[in-house]
Motif scaffolding. Structure first.
Motif, PDB file in Angstrom:
ATOM      1  N   ILE A 178     -60.320  16.813  -0.682  1.00  0.00           N
ATOM      2  CA  ILE A 178     -59.956  18.191  -1.071  1.00  0.00           C
ATOM      3  C   ILE A 178     -61.141  18.734  -1.954  1.00  0.00           C
ATOM      4  O   ILE A 178     -61.083  19.529  -1.337  1.00  0.00           O
ATOM      5  CB  ILE A 178     -58.090  17.802  -1.620  1.00  0.00           C
ATOM      6  N   ASN A 179     -61.265  17.563  -2.838  1.00  0.00           N
ATOM      7  CA  ASN A 179     -62.165  18.583  -3.956  1.00  0.00           C
ATOM      8  C   ASN A 179     -63.444  18.047  -3.314  1.00  0.00           C
ATOM      9  O   ASN A 179     -64.354  19.200  -3.306  1.00  0.00           O
ATOM     10  CB  ASN A 179     -62.474  17.702  -5.117  1.00  0.00           C
ATOM     11  N   GLU A 180     -63.994  17.754  -2.041  1.00  0.00           N
ATOM     12  CA  GLU A 180     -65.254  17.737  -1.438  1.00  0.00           C
ATOM     13  C   GLU A 180     -65.282  18.904  -0.583  1.00  0.00           C
ATOM     14  O   GLU A 180     -66.303  19.183   0.196  1.00  0.00           O
ATOM     15  CB  GLU A 180     -65.539  16.439  -0.712  1.00  0.00           C
ATOM     16  N   SER A 181     -63.884  18.936  -0.401  1.00  0.00           N
ATOM     17  CA  SER A 181     -64.287  20.013   0.832  1.00  0.00           C
ATOM     18  C   SER A 181     -64.264  21.239   0.747  1.00  0.00           C
ATOM     19  O   SER A 181     -65.491  22.006   1.300  1.00  0.00           O
ATOM     20  CB  SER A 181     -63.149  19.749   1.623  1.00  0.00           C
ATOM     21  N   GLY A 182     -64.289  21.542  -1.000  1.00  0.00           N
ATOM     22  CA  GLY A 182     -64.948  23.071  -1.083  1.00  0.00           C
ATOM     23  C   GLY A 182     -63.658  23.929  -0.316  1.00  0.00           C
ATOM     24  O   GLY A 182     -64.726  25.244  -0.667  1.00  0.00           O
ATOM     25  N   SER A 183     -63.151  23.761  -0.608  1.00  0.00           N
ATOM     26  CA  SER A 183     -61.858  24.923   0.381  1.00  0.00           C
ATOM     27  C   SER A 183     -61.460  25.675  -1.062  1.00  0.00           C
ATOM     28  O   SER A 183     -61.485  25.563  -1.735  1.00  0.00           O
ATOM     29  CB  SER A 183     -61.259  24.575   1.391  1.00  0.00           C
TER      30      SER A 183
END
Length: 110
Positions: A67-72
């Protein structure tokens, strides 16, 4: 009425026709068939349990990083949703565990 009763009495019996009497058909749920069905159900429940446990462990370890790497922009809500999903998966693993033990299998969770 006597003519009708005479006709019924004159019907040939099964033994007279040379046919063997039909035995009742065995269905799964009695004897060996029941054991086979139960073993099949336990193996399917075990497979589902193992797969869901792997998903659960993966999400615990990697879910928040993904989730953190998604940059959403919706990352904060996604973290809360992931926590809820993990709780629901734990509850469902307990349900599968109870179903396995109810069918005679070895429970995975103690």
């Amino acid at each position: 009425m006597t003519e009708k009763s005479e006709k019924i009495r004159s019907l040939p019996q099964v033994g007279e026709l040379g046919l063997s009497k039909m035995s009742p058909r065995r269905r799964p749920g009695r004897g060996i068939g029941e054991k086979r069905v139960t073993k099949h159900a336990i193996s399917r429940l075990d497979t589902a349990f193992k797969d869901l446990r792997q998903v659960h462990e993966f999400l615990i370890k990697e879910g928040h990083l993904i989730i953190n790497e998604s940059g959403s922009l919706k990352a904060s809500q996604a973290h809360m949703n992931l926590n809820l999903l993990l709780e629901l998966l734990e509850d469902f693993l307990w349900i599968l565990n109870c179903a396995i033990s109810r069918h005679g299998g070895v429970p995975k969770l103690v």
